[in-house]
Write a protein that holds these residues in place. Structure first.
Motif, PDB file in Angstrom:
ATOM      1  N   UNK A   1      64.366  75.231  28.624  1.00 20.49           N
ATOM      2  CA  UNK A   1      63.981  76.570  28.180  1.00 20.49           C
ATOM      3  C   UNK A   1      63.253  77.353  29.275  1.00 20.49           C
ATOM      4  N   UNK A   2      62.424  76.674  30.065  1.00 21.55           N
ATOM      5  CA  UNK A   2      61.738  77.364  31.165  1.00 21.55           C
ATOM      6  C   UNK A   2      62.758  77.837  32.207  1.00 21.55           C
ATOM      7  N   UNK A   3      63.715  76.984  32.534  1.00 23.36           N
ATOM      8  CA  UNK A   3      64.749  77.374  33.506  1.00 23.36           C
ATOM      9  C   UNK A   3      65.570  78.535  32.962  1.00 23.36           C
ATOM     10  N   UNK A   4      65.909  78.489  31.687  1.00 22.06           N
ATOM     11  CA  UNK A   4      66.678  79.569  31.078  1.00 22.06           C
ATOM     12  C   UNK A   4      65.864  80.861  31.073  1.00 22.06           C
ATOM     13  N   UNK A   5      64.586  80.779  30.772  1.00 22.39           N
ATOM     14  CA  UNK A   5      63.724  81.965  30.788  1.00 22.39           C
ATOM     15  C   UNK A   5      63.714  82.606  32.165  1.00 22.39           C
ATOM     16  N   UNK A   6      63.760  81.773  33.201  1.00 20.75           N
ATOM     17  CA  UNK A   6      63.736  82.274  34.564  1.00 20.75           C
ATOM     18  C   UNK A   6      64.954  83.086  34.956  1.00 20.75           C
TER      19      UNK A   6
ATOM     20  N   UNK B   1      60.755  90.280  29.563  1.00 20.41           N
ATOM     21  CA  UNK B   1      61.852  90.816  28.755  1.00 20.41           C
ATOM     22  C   UNK B   1      61.927  90.002  27.461  1.00 20.41           C
ATOM     23  N   UNK B   2      62.679  90.493  26.492  1.00 17.65           N
ATOM     24  CA  UNK B   2      62.778  89.795  25.200  1.00 17.65           C
ATOM     25  C   UNK B   2      63.326  88.379  25.370  1.00 17.65           C
ATOM     26  N   UNK B   3      64.388  88.248  26.160  1.00 16.00           N
ATOM     27  CA  UNK B   3      64.990  86.916  26.339  1.00 16.00           C
ATOM     28  C   UNK B   3      64.057  85.986  27.107  1.00 16.00           C
ATOM     29  N   UNK B   4      63.369  86.529  28.099  1.00 12.85           N
ATOM     30  CA  UNK B   4      62.391  85.722  28.824  1.00 12.85           C
ATOM     31  C   UNK B   4      61.338  85.192  27.851  1.00 12.85           C
ATOM     32  N   UNK B   5      60.779  86.080  27.041  1.00 12.88           N
ATOM     33  CA  UNK B   5      59.740  85.682  26.088  1.00 12.88           C
ATOM     34  C   UNK B   5      60.271  84.703  25.045  1.00 12.88           C
ATOM     35  N   UNK B   6      61.520  84.901  24.617  1.00 14.98           N
ATOM     36  CA  UNK B   6      62.126  83.979  23.651  1.00 14.98           C
ATOM     37  C   UNK B   6      62.203  82.573  24.228  1.00 14.98           C
ATOM     38  N   UNK B   7      62.803  82.437  25.404  1.00 16.81           N
ATOM     39  CA  UNK B   7      62.990  81.106  25.975  1.00 16.81           C
ATOM     40  C   UNK B   7      61.674  80.485  26.436  1.00 16.81           C
ATOM     41  N   UNK B   8      60.787  81.309  26.955  1.00 18.35           N
ATOM     42  CA  UNK B   8      59.477  80.780  27.354  1.00 18.35           C
ATOM     43  C   UNK B   8      58.703  80.340  26.107  1.00 18.35           C
ATOM     44  N   UNK B   9      58.829  81.110  25.037  1.00 12.66           N
ATOM     45  CA  UNK B   9      58.201  80.733  23.772  1.00 12.66           C
ATOM     46  C   UNK B   9      58.764  79.431  23.233  1.00 12.66           C
ATOM     47  N   UNK B  10      60.079  79.246  23.344  1.00 13.12           N
ATOM     48  CA  UNK B  10      60.693  77.986  22.912  1.00 13.12           C
ATOM     49  C   UNK B  10      60.169  76.812  23.736  1.00 13.12           C
TER      50      UNK B  10
END
Length: 117
Positions: free
Chosen positions: A28-33, A39-48
């Motif tokens: 999830x951290x790599x995906x957020x990057x 951004x919304x997707x960054x926050x989503x994946x970082x939140x996950x």
């Protein structure tokens, strides 16, 4: 005596699930990057990733109450192999011979440490 017999089947299963959850935090951290910061997707994946780490922390504490510290931490090396697998399966990254050698060394260490002295 192998690891499963040494720490009990249900605790062994919980340890495996715990390490799997921890490994997903890296995914999830790599995906957020891949997305702009905040951004919304960054926050989503970082939140996950944070959710995974929170669940991991609670499960890890539960495990540490039931198995010796050395037993738990020696098995934690398996999470590095899981992250390597996710890097190939999800992100299509290349595996090097050093990655393979390191993974084999981790597996050998886990196997050796699972036997009584």
């Amino acid at each position: 005596m192998g690891i499963k017999n040494k720490i009990g089947g249900s605790v062994f299963a919980l340890l495996a699930i715990t390490l799997l959850i921890q490994s997903f935090s890296s995914v999830f951290v790599k995906t957020a990057g891949r997305y702009p910061v905040m951004s919304e997707k960054f926050l989503l994946f970082y939140g996950l990733a944070l959710v995974c780490l929170g669940i991991f922390s609670i499960m890890w504490q539960f495990l540490l109450e039931r198995i010796p510290l050395t037993t738990a931490y020696l098995r934690k090396g398996i999470s590095y192999i899981l992250v390597l697998a996710w890097s190939v399966l999800i992100f299509h990254e290349n595996i090097t011979w050093n990655n393979i050698l390191g993974s084999v060394i981790i597996i050998i260490g886990v196997v050796i440490s699972s036997y009584d002295h």
